[in-house]
Design a protein around this motif. Structure first.
Motif, mmCIF file in Angstrom:
data_model
loop_
_atom_site.group_PDB
_atom_site.id
_atom_site.type_symbol
_atom_site.label_atom_id
_atom_site.label_comp_id
_atom_site.label_asym_id
_atom_site.label_seq_id
_atom_site.Cartn_x
_atom_site.Cartn_y
_atom_site.Cartn_z
ATOM 1 N N LEU A 168 -35.293 6.320 135.552
ATOM 2 C CA LEU A 168 -36.287 7.356 135.301
ATOM 3 C C LEU A 168 -37.695 6.778 135.357
ATOM 4 N N PRO A 169 -38.667 7.615 135.617
ATOM 5 C CA PRO A 169 -40.051 7.164 135.510
ATOM 6 C C PRO A 169 -40.535 7.283 134.073
ATOM 7 N N LEU A 170 -41.568 6.560 133.724
ATOM 8 C CA LEU A 170 -42.228 6.785 132.451
ATOM 9 C C LEU A 170 -42.844 8.184 132.499
ATOM 10 N N GLY A 171 -42.624 8.947 131.449
ATOM 11 C CA GLY A 171 -43.095 10.328 131.448
ATOM 12 C C GLY A 171 -41.991 11.342 131.636
ATOM 13 N N LEU A 172 -40.770 10.878 131.823
ATOM 14 C CA LEU A 172 -39.617 11.770 131.928
ATOM 15 C C LEU A 172 -38.545 11.212 131.005
ATOM 16 N N GLY A 177 -33.867 20.261 124.812
ATOM 17 C CA GLY A 177 -34.065 21.535 125.499
ATOM 18 C C GLY A 177 -33.178 21.656 126.731
ATOM 19 N N LYS A 178 -32.631 22.830 126.953
ATOM 20 C CA LYS A 178 -31.738 23.060 128.093
ATOM 21 C C LYS A 178 -32.198 24.246 128.919
ATOM 22 N N VAL A 179 -31.838 24.208 130.194
ATOM 23 C CA VAL A 179 -32.009 25.364 131.063
ATOM 24 C C VAL A 179 -30.647 26.041 131.132
ATOM 25 N N GLY A 180 -30.490 27.137 130.438
ATOM 26 C CA GLY A 180 -29.167 27.734 130.309
ATOM 27 C C GLY A 180 -28.276 26.782 129.532
ATOM 28 N N THR A 181 -27.214 26.309 130.189
ATOM 29 C CA THR A 181 -26.310 25.346 129.556
ATOM 30 C C THR A 181 -26.509 23.935 130.098
ATOM 31 N N VAL A 182 -27.528 23.751 130.936
ATOM 32 C CA VAL A 182 -27.716 22.474 131.623
ATOM 33 C C VAL A 182 -28.717 21.591 130.876
ATOM 34 N N SER A 183 -28.342 20.352 130.605
ATOM 35 C CA SER A 183 -29.234 19.393 129.958
ATOM 36 C C SER A 183 -30.400 19.065 130.882
ATOM 37 N N THR A 184 -31.534 18.695 130.283
ATOM 38 C CA THR A 184 -32.729 18.433 131.070
ATOM 39 C C THR A 184 -33.423 17.146 130.627
ATOM 40 N N TYR A 185 -34.292 16.665 131.499
ATOM 41 C CA TYR A 185 -35.244 15.612 131.161
ATOM 42 C C TYR A 185 -36.590 16.282 130.959
ATOM 43 N N ALA A 186 -37.237 16.023 129.833
ATOM 44 C CA ALA A 186 -38.538 16.629 129.555
ATOM 45 C C ALA A 186 -39.666 15.725 130.038
ATOM 46 N N PHE A 187 -40.774 16.343 130.408
ATOM 47 C CA PHE A 187 -41.978 15.589 130.719
ATOM 48 C C PHE A 187 -42.685 15.233 129.413
ATOM 49 N N THR A 188 -43.098 13.988 129.279
ATOM 50 C CA THR A 188 -43.798 13.515 128.088
ATOM 51 C C THR A 188 -45.275 13.293 128.409
ATOM 52 N N CYS A 189 -46.032 12.879 127.400
ATOM 53 C CA CYS A 189 -47.469 12.628 127.590
ATOM 54 C C CYS A 189 -47.723 11.655 128.739
ATOM 55 N N ALA A 190 -46.818 10.678 128.892
ATOM 56 C CA ALA A 190 -47.024 9.624 129.879
ATOM 57 C C ALA A 190 -46.923 10.119 131.315
ATOM 58 N N SER A 191 -46.382 11.308 131.533
ATOM 59 C CA SER A 191 -46.247 11.794 132.903
ATOM 60 C C SER A 191 -47.605 11.971 133.558
ATOM 61 N N CYS A 192 -48.609 12.346 132.789
ATOM 62 C CA CYS A 192 -49.951 12.561 133.345
ATOM 63 C C CYS A 192 -50.998 11.595 132.805
ATOM 64 N N HIS A 193 -50.745 11.024 131.643
ATOM 65 C CA HIS A 193 -51.786 10.237 130.987
ATOM 66 C C HIS A 193 -51.420 8.764 130.858
ATOM 67 N N PHE A 194 -50.703 8.278 131.841
ATOM 68 C CA PHE A 194 -50.401 6.853 131.953
ATOM 69 C C PHE A 194 -50.304 6.537 133.432
ATOM 70 N N GLY A 195 -50.766 5.393 133.806
ATOM 71 C CA GLY A 195 -50.670 5.024 135.212
ATOM 72 C C GLY A 195 -51.265 3.658 135.468
ATOM 73 N N ARG A 196 -51.351 3.344 136.740
ATOM 74 C CA ARG A 196 -51.887 2.053 137.163
ATOM 75 C C ARG A 196 -53.318 2.244 137.655
ATOM 76 N N LEU A 197 -54.238 1.530 137.053
ATOM 77 C CA LEU A 197 -55.634 1.605 137.447
ATOM 78 C C LEU A 197 -55.808 1.039 138.856
ATOM 79 N N PRO A 198 -56.891 1.375 139.533
ATOM 80 C CA PRO A 198 -57.132 0.811 140.863
ATOM 81 C C PRO A 198 -57.174 -0.713 140.873
#
Length: 518
Positions: A168-172, A177-198
């Motif tokens: 998985l990537p950081l941020g997932l 939480g499920k979609v219907g009966t299906v398990s899911t991976y949630a997006f976390t803060c790190a999905s948008c607010h973490f990364g590699r600087l230039p």
């Protein structure tokens, strides 16, 4: 493309134009560096205005020099608890240090260091019980389409988690939480607010401008759909062309047909949450990296296309700083409509369907941790004389009129007509006659400003996109390179002419050097 739609609003939750929280850090009077408590800002070697304590080259200070009134880079903490900027990813993740911190907090620990470590763990791995992307779909894509999406979705701008056994990537992260009966991976803060600087360092709080939100969400369901029907009329022609080769290669792999069938059957339990039309896909695929529509189908769709750039979370001001600058509240999000971190967090969990399971006390460690984040200083050396000249111009040319906040943010919001930037974002929340946000979105009429703020000027050396919709580079902002003439919906590059008008090229470059020093 129904499966694509399942994920769209969920990443938007995690990437809401600004996602900060509580407890604040005082800042000294203008002209002195702040001494924040917690969160490492990283080593610095760039010259500039940092009060001489952030690792930059200092300059003689002239009494009454206007440059001394310009916003400065906040100094890093003297005794940081967490290590938040480094070229070594594992050094930033601190898996051993964070292990067990939240368990200790749940048992009642009030130790500040433990709470901050818990908050950092939450930043990377807490899904808050929100619904995410179906687990079978993500596992299928990583098994057979890593060449297209990249290992850990790295080609979409996410950072692979070296500690994940499921690639998985950081941020997932796993969620209840499920979609219907299906398990899911949630997006976390790190999905948008973490990364590699230039410059190659990884940084917590960085607004990830490499995130290809549009392509990621516009394509998630396409490989499975096209594997079943290569001529699926509901898949955008660009995706058909891009995925033809990867699908052909995947079909050659042993077990693909079986896994495809099993994945498809398992997703039947997800039910229907709406779908992205071809027009929707066209909009998503046209988005620049690091930008998004915060409110779109399938969860909460305000019915208007409003593009915004992901903001960094560095240098969140406290009540004393806000009072000194005349800020009425925290002015979060691009329209300044979220009054406080507490309000943001309440909206976050309500939007994700978890308002009854998360209290402010439970969210507090994350809030406290985010308040410690500081913009890292640039590694590349800067010309100290040029930086100071730029700071002087910033004051004498009236930039402080709109950038008077503790980190150069505005103390109020402004009409789009005054700034001249693309006004489409003014329609966000699409309010009804009562002025409140549409669609049962949590919040009241105060969220609907129809205006735009100036964001915090922190870590600008690391930012490749500017204006609220991310439509220009710094060179383009200062008219040293031509702006994109396209008229993409919500993404026009007009406006902010004050960074060009009446300035010589040398003055513009001095202002840019100053901004890069912050």
């Amino acid at each position: 493309m129904r499966l694509t739609a399942i994920a769209t609003s969920l990443l938007a939750i995690a990437c809401a134009p600004e996602a900060p929280p509580m407890q604040l850090v005082p800042m000294p009077p203008r002209g002195e560096p702040a001494g924040p408590a917690g969160g490492a800002a990283g080593a610095a070697s760039g010259g500039g205005l940092a009060g001489g304590s952030a690792g930059g080259a200092s300059m003689p200070v002239d009494a009454g020099d206007p440059a001394d009134r310009a916003p400065r880079r906040w100094a890093p903490p003297s005794s940081p608890v967490t290590h938040d900027v480094d070229g070594d990813l594992l050094a930033v993740l601190e898996p051993q240090a964070l292990q067990g911190a939240c368990d200790a907090v749940k048992r009642g620990s009030t130790d500040r260091a433990t709470r901050l470590r818990c908050g950092k763990w939450m930043f990377f791995y807490e899904g808050f019980g929100t619904v995410g992307v179906p687990v079978p779909l993500i596992d299928f894509l990583q098994k057979y389409y890593a060449g297209y999406y990249g290992p850990g979705f790295s080609r979409m701008g996410l950072v692979p988690d070296p500690t994940s056994t499921r690639h998985l990537p950081l941020g997932l992260a796993p969620t209840s939480g499920k979609v219907g009966t299906v398990s899911t991976y949630a997006f976390t803060c790190a999905s948008c607010h973490f990364g590699r600087l230039p410059d190659g360092r990884y940084a917590v709080g960085y607004g990830n401008l490499s995130l290809d939100y549009g392509k990621l969400l516009g394509s998630l369901g396409a490989p499975l759909s096209l594997s079943v029907n290569p001529n699926d009329m509901n898949v955008h022609p660009r995706l058909k062309a891009e995925l033809a080769g990867p699908i052909a290669a995947a079909r050659m792999q042993s077990g693909y047909q079986v896994d495809m069938g099993v994945t498809g059957l398992s997703l039947l339990g997800a039910g229907s949450m709406g779908a992205l039309t071809l027009q929707d896909q066209e909009r998503f695929l046209a988005l620049r990296t690091g930008t998004m529509d915060f409110l779109t189908k399938p969860l909460v769709d305000d019915g208007v296309w409003t593009v915004s750039r992901v903001l960094p979370l560095w240098n969140l001001p406290d009540a004393t700083q806000r009072a000194a600058a005349g800020m009425p509240n925290e002015l979060l999000s691009w329209n300044g409509g979220t009054r406080s971190v507490e309000e943001f967090l309440a909206g976050f969990v309500a939007f994700g369907g978890s308002k009854d399971t998360w209290t402010q006390a439970q969210l507090a460690p994350l809030a406290e941790y985010l308040r410690t984040l500081r913009a890292p200083a640039p590694l590349a050396p800067l010309d100290a004389e040029q930086v100071r000249a730029g700071a002087r111009l910033f004051v004498t040319r009236g930039c402080l009129d709109c950038h008077e906040g503790p980190s150069g943010e505005s103390a109020r919001t402004y009409p789009f007509e005054l700034i001249g930037t693309d006004p489409a974002y003014a329609a966000i929340y699409n309010p009804g006659p009562d002025g409140k946000p549409c669609c049962n979105f949590p919040g009241d009429a105060s969220m609907v400003t129809r205006q735009v703020k100036a964001p915090r000027m922190a870590g600008l050396f690391s930012q490749t996109r500017f204006l609220h919709n991310g439509s220009v580079s710094l060179d383009e902002l200062f008219c040293l390179a031509p702006r994109d003439p396209s008229r993409l919906e919500g993404q026009r590059s007009d406006g902010h002419g004050v960074s060009c008008e009446g300035l010589t090229e040398a003055e513009r470059r001095a202002l840019m050097a100053y901004l890069r020093s912050l």
